[in-house]
Design a protein around this motif. Structure first.
Motif, PDB file in Angstrom:
ATOM      1  N   PRO A  79       0.059  -2.014  -2.852  1.00 59.40           N
ATOM      2  CA  PRO A  79       1.331  -1.510  -3.405  1.00 59.40           C
ATOM      3  C   PRO A  79       2.349  -2.611  -3.665  1.00 59.40           C
ATOM      4  CG  PRO A  79       1.122  -0.911  -1.094  1.00 59.40           C
ATOM      5  CD  PRO A  79      -0.195  -1.445  -1.517  1.00 59.40           C
ATOM      6  N   VAL A  80       2.277  -3.705  -2.897  1.00 65.65           N
ATOM      7  CA  VAL A  80       3.177  -4.823  -3.149  1.00 65.65           C
ATOM      8  C   VAL A  80       2.842  -5.456  -4.494  1.00 65.65           C
ATOM      9  CG1 VAL A  80       3.947  -7.083  -2.352  1.00 65.65           C
ATOM     10  CG2 VAL A  80       3.529  -5.254  -0.695  1.00 65.65           C
ATOM     11  N   ARG A  81       1.554  -5.654  -4.742  1.00 62.91           N
ATOM     12  CA  ARG A  81       1.144  -6.227  -6.032  1.00 62.91           C
ATOM     13  C   ARG A  81       1.557  -5.306  -7.180  1.00 62.91           C
ATOM     14  NH1 ARG A  81      -3.705  -6.786  -4.985  1.00 62.91           N
ATOM     15  NH2 ARG A  81      -3.822  -9.025  -4.552  1.00 62.91           N
ATOM     16  N   GLU A  82       1.360  -4.000  -7.020  1.00 66.28           N
ATOM     17  CA  GLU A  82       1.743  -3.038  -8.068  1.00 66.28           C
ATOM     18  C   GLU A  82       3.242  -3.134  -8.343  1.00 66.28           C
ATOM     19  OE1 GLU A  82       0.474   0.660  -6.472  1.00 66.28           O
ATOM     20  OE2 GLU A  82      -1.640   0.390  -7.022  1.00 66.28           O
ATOM     21  N   ALA A  83       4.035  -3.250  -7.292  1.00 69.23           N
ATOM     22  CA  ALA A  83       5.491  -3.341  -7.451  1.00 69.23           C
ATOM     23  C   ALA A  83       5.887  -4.610  -8.192  1.00 69.23           C
ATOM     24  CB  ALA A  83       6.164  -3.296  -6.083  1.00 69.23           C
TER      25      ALA A  83
END
Length: 223
Positions: free
Chosen positions: A50-54
């Motif tokens: 989710p950090v990468r997606e953000a």
């Protein structure tokens, strides 16, 4: 929202993106600094995905760039960035307010008035987190009352580029915002489309210059 809230949140990437935006606009993440996926994920107690997606989302918004084998880098925020977002918000927000004046029901008007009363109490209590949420609720309720879902959706997308969390700290803004909101409410109560458009447009446009001055003072925007 605190760091400890993240592990239990269902929409992790959106929450991470909101956190990183806030850190960019408050100067925590300076221009040209790197955001490390693993370090941020560990800080928030979540997986890297989710950090990468953000961060990919923020790259699409123009707040970050990605360098091969080096990761995500914070791009400078400029005066033009803030002014452009304000101009677009002013135009679309004014139109939504005008349509709301034509369509708003008594129940919807009462809801907006209730939100404004709670917002003013939050300002008095120096509760910045609640102020940001209620301010968002105020504008969203008006946009819903406009009964123009596509236009409201566009406004929602544009608002992501505006540093909402910073406004409570901008000198003089809370008092001005309260006065502006009351003007908008009066126009909605009168069903006056012209006054509602002007009041909302002027409100959204007026925040640009003090926000820029605030960001310059904190080194987010270069002199």
């Amino acid at each position: 929202m605190t760091v400890g809230d993240f592990a239990a949140r269902p929409q992790l990437s959106e929450d991470v993106a909101r956190l990183v935006r806030g850190r960019i606009f408050d100067g925590t993440y300076a221009a040209d600094s790197y955001i490390r996926l693993e370090l941020l994920a560990a800080e928030l107690g979540i997986s890297v995905t989710p950090v990468r997606e953000a961060l990919v989302e923020l790259r699409a918004e123009g707040l970050l760039t990605q360098q091969p084998r080096r990761g995500f880098v914070v791009l400078p925020v400029t005066r033009r960035d803030i002014a452009d977002v304000s101009d677009v918000q002013s135009h679309i927000g004014g139109e939504l307010a005008a349509r709301a004046a034509a369509n708003i029901t008594a129940a919807q008007l009462a809801e907006v008035e209730s939100i404004q009363a709670r917002l003013e109490a939050a300002y008095d209590g120096d509760d910045d987190v609640l102020v940001v949420r209620l301010n968002h609720d105020f504008h969203r309720a008006i946009n819903v009352a406009a009964d123009s879902p596509k236009l409201a959706q566009l406004m929602s997308q544009i608002t992501r580029y505006a540093p909402e969390t910073v406004f409570p700290m901008v000198a003089g803004w809370p008092a001005k915002s309260i006065r502006d909101h009351r003007r908008v409410l009066a126009a909605l109560a009168d069903g006056d489309e012209k006054k509602a458009r002007a009041a909302m447009s002027e409100h959204l446009c007026a925040g640009a210059e003090p926000l820029i001055e605030h960001l310059v003072a904190r080194g987010v925007i270069e002199q």
